[in-house]
Design a protein around this motif. Structure first.
Motif, mmCIF file in Angstrom:
data_model
loop_
_atom_site.group_PDB
_atom_site.id
_atom_site.type_symbol
_atom_site.label_atom_id
_atom_site.label_comp_id
_atom_site.label_asym_id
_atom_site.label_seq_id
_atom_site.Cartn_x
_atom_site.Cartn_y
_atom_site.Cartn_z
ATOM 1 N N ARG A 22 -1.841 -8.613 -10.270
ATOM 2 C CA ARG A 22 -2.741 -7.858 -9.396
ATOM 3 C C ARG A 22 -2.081 -7.590 -8.047
ATOM 4 N NH1 ARG A 22 -8.194 -10.831 -8.900
ATOM 5 N NH2 ARG A 22 -8.773 -8.913 -7.805
ATOM 6 N N LEU A 23 -1.363 -8.596 -7.529
ATOM 7 C CA LEU A 23 -0.662 -8.419 -6.254
ATOM 8 C C LEU A 23 0.407 -7.341 -6.379
ATOM 9 C CD1 LEU A 23 0.033 -9.207 -3.362
ATOM 10 C CD2 LEU A 23 1.445 -11.071 -4.269
ATOM 11 N N ALA A 24 1.137 -7.344 -7.486
ATOM 12 C CA ALA A 24 2.183 -6.338 -7.706
ATOM 13 C C ALA A 24 1.581 -4.932 -7.747
ATOM 14 C CB ALA A 24 2.926 -6.635 -9.004
ATOM 15 N N ARG A 25 0.442 -4.776 -8.447
ATOM 16 C CA ARG A 25 -0.216 -3.456 -8.513
ATOM 17 C C ARG A 25 -0.702 -3.035 -7.133
ATOM 18 N NH1 ARG A 25 -2.660 -5.531 -13.220
ATOM 19 N NH2 ARG A 25 -4.636 -5.821 -12.118
ATOM 20 N N LEU A 26 -1.245 -3.995 -6.398
ATOM 21 C CA LEU A 26 -1.774 -3.703 -5.065
ATOM 22 C C LEU A 26 -0.648 -3.265 -4.124
ATOM 23 C CD1 LEU A 26 -4.370 -3.769 -3.355
ATOM 24 C CD2 LEU A 26 -3.800 -6.107 -2.726
ATOM 25 N N GLN A 27 0.495 -3.939 -4.212
ATOM 26 C CA GLN A 27 1.646 -3.564 -3.384
ATOM 27 C C GLN A 27 2.110 -2.146 -3.729
ATOM 28 O OE1 GLN A 27 4.007 -7.092 -4.446
ATOM 29 N NE2 GLN A 27 4.162 -7.574 -2.276
#
Length: 203
Positions: A22-27
């Motif tokens: 989720r963090l990777a997608r958000l970044q």
């Protein structure tokens, strides 16, 4: 066979919803929709910094709504389940998104957002300090390219904060000793930024 495919699909779905994924997608979404035009990216060894630039003149309420949605997503990620590097990246990203929400759609630019004194204090003993110093002239060159009418209420704050940054740069070079930290180019960039701010008060 169908049962195996179902299990595999469930495993893939779960892996796509981990805090790290989720963090990777958000970044990715942040970089695609905001960072390329609103922020200057500095890649250090263990973190990526997004330093604010003057916002595009066409900033709108639509941009603010988009930033709010990404902000909610960032706050919903379980920080305690991330590794050390992930926690740091989520903190930096959340701060940048808070900044987006606060300033998206504003007509006047707050130049005090571009003061680097806090970053210098935080990284004064960091091995990445030389890399950060190296990027400062390019950062302020981008600010000059994006420059627009600043909010007069924050110009003095920007000048004072930048003077603090200059003092820190001088101190860092004096204390570097054998490490030979050179801050001349960074000092010149900060002085140019102070000049931009002061010229805005004269207009």
């Amino acid at each position: 066979m169908n049962k195996f495919k179902l299990i595999l699909a469930l495993l893939l779905l779960c892996s796509c919803n981990t805090p790290e994924a989720r963090l990777a997608r958000l970044q990715h979404d942040f970089w695609k929709k905001f960072a390329r035009q609103n922020y200057f990216e500095i890649k250090l060894k263990n973190e990526v910094l997004h330093l604010p630039l003057p916002p595009p003149i066409e900033s709108s309420g639509e941009q603010k709504l988009l930033a709010e949605n990404l902000q909610k997503e960032a706050r919903s990620i379980q920080k305690e389940k991330l590794g050390t590097a992930g926690k740091k990246q989520l903190t930096l990203l959340t701060t940048a998104l808070d900044d987006c929400v606060l300033y998206a759609g504003n007509q006047l630019f707050d130049p005090s957002r571009c003061v680097i004194a806090g970053h210098l204090e935080e990284r004064s003993k960091d091995p990445d300090l030389p890399l950060f110093l190296e990027k400062i002239p390019a950062y302020y060159a981008q600010i000059e390219q994006h420059w627009q009418v600043p909010d007069a209420r924050f110009v003095s704050k920007a000048v004072d904060g930048s003077q603090t940054a200059l003092d820190l740069l001088i101190m860092l070079e004096k204390k570097s000793g054998e490490n030979s930290v050179h801050t001349g180019a960074a000092q010149a960039a900060v002085k140019d930024f102070i000049g931009l701010c002061q010229s805005a008060l004269l207009k």
